[in-house]
Scaffold this active site. Structure first.
Site, PDB file in Angstrom:
ATOM      1  N   ARG A   1       0.859  -1.180   0.000  1.00 43.75           N
ATOM      2  CA  ARG A   1       0.000   0.000   0.000  1.00 43.75           C
ATOM      3  C   ARG A   1       0.899   1.236   0.000  1.00 43.75           C
ATOM      4  O   ARG A   1       2.069   1.180   0.362  1.00 43.75           O
ATOM      5  CB  ARG A   1      -0.883   0.019   1.253  1.00 43.75           C
ATOM      6  CG  ARG A   1      -1.957  -1.047   1.229  1.00 43.75           C
ATOM      7  CD  ARG A   1      -2.700  -1.119   2.532  1.00 43.75           C
ATOM      8  NE  ARG A   1      -3.529   0.059   2.799  1.00 43.75           N
ATOM      9  CZ  ARG A   1      -4.180   0.267   3.942  1.00 43.75           C
ATOM     10  NH1 ARG A   1      -4.085  -0.602   4.925  1.00 43.75           N
ATOM     11  NH2 ARG A   1      -4.919   1.342   4.094  1.00 43.75           N
ATOM     12  N   HIS A   2       0.352   2.362  -0.408  1.00 42.39           N
ATOM     13  CA  HIS A   2       1.034   3.660  -0.264  1.00 42.39           C
ATOM     14  C   HIS A   2       1.361   3.892   1.211  1.00 42.39           C
ATOM     15  O   HIS A   2       0.715   3.316   2.102  1.00 42.39           O
ATOM     16  CB  HIS A   2       0.106   4.766  -0.770  1.00 42.39           C
ATOM     17  CG  HIS A   2      -1.238   4.730  -0.110  1.00 42.39           C
ATOM     18  ND1 HIS A   2      -1.462   5.284   1.132  1.00 42.39           N
ATOM     19  CD2 HIS A   2      -2.404   4.148  -0.479  1.00 42.39           C
ATOM     20  CE1 HIS A   2      -2.708   5.060   1.483  1.00 42.39           C
ATOM     21  NE2 HIS A   2      -3.313   4.358   0.528  1.00 42.39           N
TER      22      HIS A   2
ATOM     23  N   ASN B   1      -5.724   8.959   5.743  1.00 46.03           N
ATOM     24  CA  ASN B   1      -5.662   7.796   6.645  1.00 46.03           C
ATOM     25  C   ASN B   1      -5.657   8.281   8.089  1.00 46.03           C
ATOM     26  O   ASN B   1      -6.322   7.706   8.948  1.00 46.03           O
ATOM     27  CB  ASN B   1      -4.395   6.953   6.417  1.00 46.03           C
ATOM     28  CG  ASN B   1      -4.383   6.187   5.108  1.00 46.03           C
ATOM     29  OD1 ASN B   1      -3.326   6.001   4.497  1.00 46.03           O
ATOM     30  ND2 ASN B   1      -5.540   5.722   4.659  1.00 46.03           N
TER      31      ASN B   1
ATOM     32  N   ARG C   1      -0.912   9.684  -3.409  1.00 37.49           N
ATOM     33  CA  ARG C   1      -0.297   8.943  -2.312  1.00 37.49           C
ATOM     34  C   ARG C   1       0.540   7.753  -2.778  1.00 37.49           C
ATOM     35  O   ARG C   1       1.511   7.386  -2.117  1.00 37.49           O
ATOM     36  CB  ARG C   1      -1.348   8.527  -1.271  1.00 37.49           C
ATOM     37  CG  ARG C   1      -2.559   7.743  -1.775  1.00 37.49           C
ATOM     38  CD  ARG C   1      -3.643   7.800  -0.696  1.00 37.49           C
ATOM     39  NE  ARG C   1      -4.820   6.964  -0.932  1.00 37.49           N
ATOM     40  CZ  ARG C   1      -5.870   7.333  -1.662  1.00 37.49           C
ATOM     41  NH1 ARG C   1      -5.880   8.494  -2.267  1.00 37.49           N
ATOM     42  NH2 ARG C   1      -6.917   6.521  -1.783  1.00 37.49           N
TER      43      ARG C   1
ATOM     44  N   GLU D   1      -7.777   3.222  -5.988  1.00 32.40           N
ATOM     45  CA  GLU D   1      -8.576   2.637  -4.907  1.00 32.40           C
ATOM     46  C   GLU D   1     -10.045   2.472  -5.339  1.00 32.40           C
ATOM     47  O   GLU D   1     -10.513   3.165  -6.259  1.00 32.40           O
ATOM     48  CB  GLU D   1      -8.484   3.528  -3.656  1.00 32.40           C
ATOM     49  CG  GLU D   1      -9.219   3.015  -2.429  1.00 32.40           C
ATOM     50  CD  GLU D   1      -8.851   1.608  -1.992  1.00 32.40           C
ATOM     51  OE1 GLU D   1      -8.969   0.674  -2.817  1.00 32.40           O
ATOM     52  OE2 GLU D   1      -8.478   1.436  -0.821  1.00 32.40           O
TER      53      GLU D   1
ATOM     54  N   HIS E   1      -3.483   0.391  -3.379  1.00 34.59           N
ATOM     55  CA  HIS E   1      -4.413   0.714  -2.292  1.00 34.59           C
ATOM     56  C   HIS E   1      -5.012  -0.566  -1.716  1.00 34.59           C
ATOM     57  O   HIS E   1      -5.013  -1.608  -2.377  1.00 34.59           O
ATOM     58  CB  HIS E   1      -5.531   1.611  -2.844  1.00 34.59           C
ATOM     59  CG  HIS E   1      -5.017   2.818  -3.552  1.00 34.59           C
ATOM     60  ND1 HIS E   1      -4.848   4.027  -2.938  1.00 34.59           N
ATOM     61  CD2 HIS E   1      -4.606   2.992  -4.834  1.00 34.59           C
ATOM     62  CE1 HIS E   1      -4.366   4.902  -3.801  1.00 34.59           C
ATOM     63  NE2 HIS E   1      -4.216   4.300  -4.966  1.00 34.59           N
TER      64      HIS E   1
HETATM   65  O1  G3H Z   1     -10.964   3.486   1.074  1.00 39.45           O
HETATM   66  C1  G3H Z   1     -11.056   2.291   1.042  1.00 39.45           C
HETATM   67  C2  G3H Z   1     -10.365   1.298   1.877  1.00 39.45           C
HETATM   68  O2  G3H Z   1      -9.011   1.176   1.623  1.00 39.45           O
HETATM   69  C3  G3H Z   1     -11.047   0.004   1.616  1.00 39.45           C
HETATM   70  O3  G3H Z   1     -11.415  -0.476   2.838  1.00 39.45           O
HETATM   71  O4  G3H Z   1     -13.190  -1.827   1.723  1.00 39.45           O
HETATM   72  O5  G3H Z   1     -12.447  -2.265   4.083  1.00 39.45           O
HETATM   73  O6  G3H Z   1     -13.806  -0.227   3.512  1.00 39.45           O
HETATM   74  P1  G3H Z   1     -12.798  -1.239   3.044  1.00 39.45           P
END
Ligand code: G3H
Length: 195
Positions: free
Chosen positions: A8-9, A15, A60, A81, A147
């Site tokens: 990941r970044h 975050n 990012r 993402e 992401h």
């Molecule tokens: O912004 C999105 C997240 O990196 C994804 O997380 O699918 O668990 O909400 P999630």
């Protein structure tokens, strides 16, 4: 065997605030990670003649790749993402409070749930197909800086994990997942570069 390195970044300013989506720059910790990652890559890929660094088109990931020098970099929109659509820029608390039905539906079926005017995990998996084809075709190592949702899907593909597990796979920040594709199958190593 050639490695595929997934990460990941580095931690972004969003975050830190708990906001999803957006196009934020890195936090200080995220910047530290970008330098540690560059060091790691230089050592890990020292003996390789070629290798490439793939990022998404979001700041990012591009900023996380910046300290890495000497390897070609490619930006893929398909590595962006999951698109949170109407929920972009919100915290999970805000979604729960302001759009409780959306929050509930996602809890019930995270794999299939599609954000209003955005994407579902299934959508992400589908748009990753060209990336996977290209990754399979590569002879040299590839570092993928992307992401959480995207890396869950890529990891599941290479580690042969079932579709329904994808939205729950742990892909922590500041950790490199190395996948080795050999004749005998797939091997995995994890390197946690910082807390
Ligand atoms: O912004 C999105 C997240 O990196 C994804 O997380 O699918 O668990 O909400 P999630």
């Amino acid at each position: 065997p050639r490695p595929i390195l997934l990460t990941r970044h580095g931690e972004s300013q969003d975050n830190v605030r708990g906001r999803i989506g957006g196009d934020a720059i890195l936090s200080e910790a995220g910047e530290v990670y970008s330098r540690k990652l560059a060091n790691f890559i230089n050592k890990r890929l020292k003996s390789e003649k070629t290798a490439s660094i793939w990022t998404s088109t979001l700041q990012r990931t591009i900023l996380t790749a910046t300290p890495i020098v000497g390897f070609p970099k490619i930006q893929w929109r398909a590595l962006e993402e999951i698109n949170a659509g109407a929920c972009d820029g919100m915290t999970y608390e805000e979604i729960k409070r302001n759009m409780p039905e959306e929050y509930e539906s996602r809890q019930k079926d995270k794999l299939r749930y599609r954000y209003p005017r955005g994407e579902s995990y299934l959508d992400v998996i589908q748009r990753l197909e060209p990336v996977i084809i290209e990754l399979e075709r590569q002879r040299a190592p590839v570092v993928v800086i992307s992401h959480q949702a995207v890396l869950r899907a890529l990891y599941a593909y290479f580690a042969d994990r079932p579709l329904k597990e994808i939205p729950k796979i742990e892909v922590p920040l500041h950790t490199i997942i190395e996948i080795q594709m050999g004749v005998t199958g797939v091997q995995e190593k994890r390197y946690k570069l910082m807390d």
